[in-house]
Design an enzyme around this catalytic site. Structure first.
Site, PDB file in Angstrom:
ATOM      1  N   MET A 163      53.677  66.150  31.890  1.00 29.91           N
ATOM      2  CA  MET A 163      53.777  67.393  31.117  1.00 29.91           C
ATOM      3  C   MET A 163      52.524  68.229  31.330  1.00 29.91           C
ATOM      4  O   MET A 163      51.420  67.698  31.398  1.00 29.91           O
ATOM      5  CB  MET A 163      53.946  67.085  29.627  1.00 29.91           C
ATOM      6  CG  MET A 163      55.087  66.151  29.294  1.00 29.91           C
ATOM      7  SD  MET A 163      55.233  65.895  27.515  1.00 29.91           S
ATOM      8  CE  MET A 163      56.335  64.482  27.466  1.00 29.91           C
TER       9      MET A 163
ATOM     10  N   MET B  70      57.968  67.647  33.738  1.00 27.77           N
ATOM     11  CA  MET B  70      58.186  68.718  32.765  1.00 27.77           C
ATOM     12  C   MET B  70      57.061  69.730  32.959  1.00 27.77           C
ATOM     13  O   MET B  70      56.151  69.860  32.137  1.00 27.77           O
ATOM     14  CB  MET B  70      58.223  68.140  31.345  1.00 27.77           C
ATOM     15  CG  MET B  70      59.487  67.349  31.070  1.00 27.77           C
ATOM     16  SD  MET B  70      59.417  66.385  29.546  1.00 27.77           S
ATOM     17  CE  MET B  70      58.709  64.858  30.199  1.00 27.77           C
TER      18      MET B  70
ATOM     19  N   HIS C 189      59.554  54.942  33.858  1.00 35.57           N
ATOM     20  CA  HIS C 189      59.727  56.378  33.685  1.00 35.57           C
ATOM     21  C   HIS C 189      58.382  56.992  33.316  1.00 35.57           C
ATOM     22  O   HIS C 189      57.773  56.611  32.314  1.00 35.57           O
ATOM     23  CB  HIS C 189      60.764  56.638  32.583  1.00 35.57           C
ATOM     24  CG  HIS C 189      61.183  58.066  32.478  1.00 35.57           C
ATOM     25  ND1 HIS C 189      62.127  58.631  33.293  1.00 35.57           N
ATOM     26  CD2 HIS C 189      60.779  59.045  31.629  1.00 35.57           C
ATOM     27  CE1 HIS C 189      62.301  59.891  32.960  1.00 35.57           C
ATOM     28  NE2 HIS C 189      61.489  60.187  31.954  1.00 35.57           N
TER      29      HIS C 189
ATOM     30  N   HIS D 297      59.307  62.110  35.889  1.00 33.21           N
ATOM     31  CA  HIS D 297      60.017  63.228  35.262  1.00 33.21           C
ATOM     32  C   HIS D 297      59.019  64.356  35.056  1.00 33.21           C
ATOM     33  O   HIS D 297      58.143  64.270  34.195  1.00 33.21           O
ATOM     34  CB  HIS D 297      60.622  62.761  33.935  1.00 33.21           C
ATOM     35  CG  HIS D 297      61.303  63.831  33.156  1.00 33.21           C
ATOM     36  ND1 HIS D 297      61.638  63.658  31.835  1.00 33.21           N
ATOM     37  CD2 HIS D 297      61.710  65.087  33.492  1.00 33.21           C
ATOM     38  CE1 HIS D 297      62.222  64.769  31.395  1.00 33.21           C
ATOM     39  NE2 HIS D 297      62.268  65.648  32.378  1.00 33.21           N
TER      40      HIS D 297
ATOM     41  N   SER E  26      59.887  54.163  29.236  1.00 40.08           N
ATOM     42  CA  SER E  26      59.019  55.333  29.361  1.00 40.08           C
ATOM     43  C   SER E  26      57.603  54.991  28.935  1.00 40.08           C
ATOM     44  O   SER E  26      57.356  54.614  27.784  1.00 40.08           O
ATOM     45  CB  SER E  26      59.539  56.472  28.487  1.00 40.08           C
ATOM     46  OG  SER E  26      58.609  57.533  28.453  1.00 40.08           O
TER      47      SER E  26
ATOM     48  N   ASP F 281      67.741  60.742  28.512  1.00 40.34           N
ATOM     49  CA  ASP F 281      66.347  60.573  28.098  1.00 40.34           C
ATOM     50  C   ASP F 281      66.147  61.288  26.769  1.00 40.34           C
ATOM     51  O   ASP F 281      66.374  62.490  26.663  1.00 40.34           O
ATOM     52  CB  ASP F 281      65.428  61.162  29.171  1.00 40.34           C
ATOM     53  CG  ASP F 281      63.945  61.051  28.822  1.00 40.34           C
ATOM     54  OD1 ASP F 281      63.608  60.397  27.816  1.00 40.34           O
ATOM     55  OD2 ASP F 281      63.129  61.628  29.559  1.00 40.34           O
TER      56      ASP F 281
ATOM     57  N   MET G  31      68.867  65.725  29.168  1.00 42.40           N
ATOM     58  CA  MET G  31      67.928  65.511  28.070  1.00 42.40           C
ATOM     59  C   MET G  31      68.686  65.439  26.752  1.00 42.40           C
ATOM     60  O   MET G  31      69.476  66.331  26.425  1.00 42.40           O
ATOM     61  CB  MET G  31      66.901  66.640  28.018  1.00 42.40           C
ATOM     62  CG  MET G  31      65.926  66.676  29.181  1.00 42.40           C
ATOM     63  SD  MET G  31      64.893  65.189  29.293  1.00 42.40           S
ATOM     64  CE  MET G  31      64.016  65.234  27.729  1.00 42.40           C
TER      65      MET G  31
ATOM     66  N   ASP H  97      56.459  60.382  32.381  1.00 42.90           N
ATOM     67  CA  ASP H  97      56.601  61.760  31.909  1.00 42.90           C
ATOM     68  C   ASP H  97      55.345  62.565  32.233  1.00 42.90           C
ATOM     69  O   ASP H  97      54.264  62.296  31.705  1.00 42.90           O
ATOM     70  CB  ASP H  97      56.851  61.785  30.401  1.00 42.90           C
ATOM     71  CG  ASP H  97      58.239  61.288  30.039  1.00 42.90           C
ATOM     72  OD1 ASP H  97      59.211  61.833  30.584  1.00 42.90           O
ATOM     73  OD2 ASP H  97      58.355  60.363  29.214  1.00 42.90           O
TER      74      ASP H  97
END
Length: 228
Positions: free
Chosen positions: A35, A66, A31, A64, A8, A173, A135, A33
């Site tokens: 957000m 979010m 990965h 991913h 990540s 994750d 998660m 993230d």
């Protein structure tokens, strides 16, 4: 199914992402993230960074999301260069339609569940997905402690995947490290996101190899893997 290790970049140096991608040679995916400070209480990066990272590395990107309004934004991350796009069940108004749109654009479609979201209501949706993300921390921040209470949920998810005979990857994750990855593998996970356990190591590429070896050893002997 083959074990996959996805470092990540949330734990990487954001000022040197191209170099940080090279530092994890041998990883299966990077990965990423995303957000938005709405769905989760943190703000990270968006499509321009994904586009730049996709040009800077040959490792495919596992994004991913979010974020709120996943139905609107998720397909655009495929266009930005993601090879796999994960939306949250809690943020998608029409998850089946969204998964099909992601696939139609040429990426793998994945759905994530927060710790408090059960898997059972989504059983009929599983054939529409290429991966399901459980998660193992509350989404929003890196470096959190692994939630052991998620292990039964991982097992139940693996049982549903086996019940329907699906070639569905099961990703975990949050808090994945040398001290937790074996428990996740034994429970049924085969794709592992690791942040600080990789980028906090002196040799990130070696950390990837070591985590892979741990997971492969346990997976080979796990009850869920028999017959696969």
């Amino acid at each position: 199914m083959a074990v996959q290790i996805n470092p990540s970049i949330l734990s990487a140096d954001f000022a040197s992402l191209a170099e940080e991608a090279k530092a994890v040679e041998g990883a299966d995916w990077l990965h990423v993230d995303v957000m938005d400070n709405h769905f989760v209480p943190n703000l990270t990066l968006g499509m321009p960074i994904v586009e730049s990272l996709a040009r800077a590395t040959d490792i495919p990107l596992d994004c991913h999301l979010m974020i709120e309004d996943a139905d609107r934004w998720a397909p655009q991350y495929v266009e930005a260069g993601a090879g796999s796009v994960t939306f949250h069940a809690e943020a998608a108004a029409a998850p089946i339609r969204l998964a099909r749109e992601i696939r139609a654009k040429g990426a793998r479609a994945s759905m994530a569940l927060k710790p408090a979201t059960p898997i059972e209501p989504y059983e009929d949706l599983l054939p529409e997905l290429d991966m399901l993300l459980i998660m193992t921390v509350e989404p929003g921040f890196g470096g959190q402690a692994f939630l052991d209470i998620m292990l039964p949920k991982i097992r139940r998810t693996r049982e549903l995947i086996s019940k329907h005979g699906l070639e569905l990857w099961l990703q975990v994750d949050g808090g994945v490290s040398a001290s937790t990855i074996e428990r996740c593998a034994e429970a049924g996970a085969d794709v592992f996101v690791a942040g600080s356990a990789v980028y906090g190591a002196a040799d990130p590429a070696q950390a990837v190899r070591a985590l892979r070896t741990q997971a492969e050893t346990v997976s080979a002997a796990a009850a869920w893997a028999c017959g696969h």
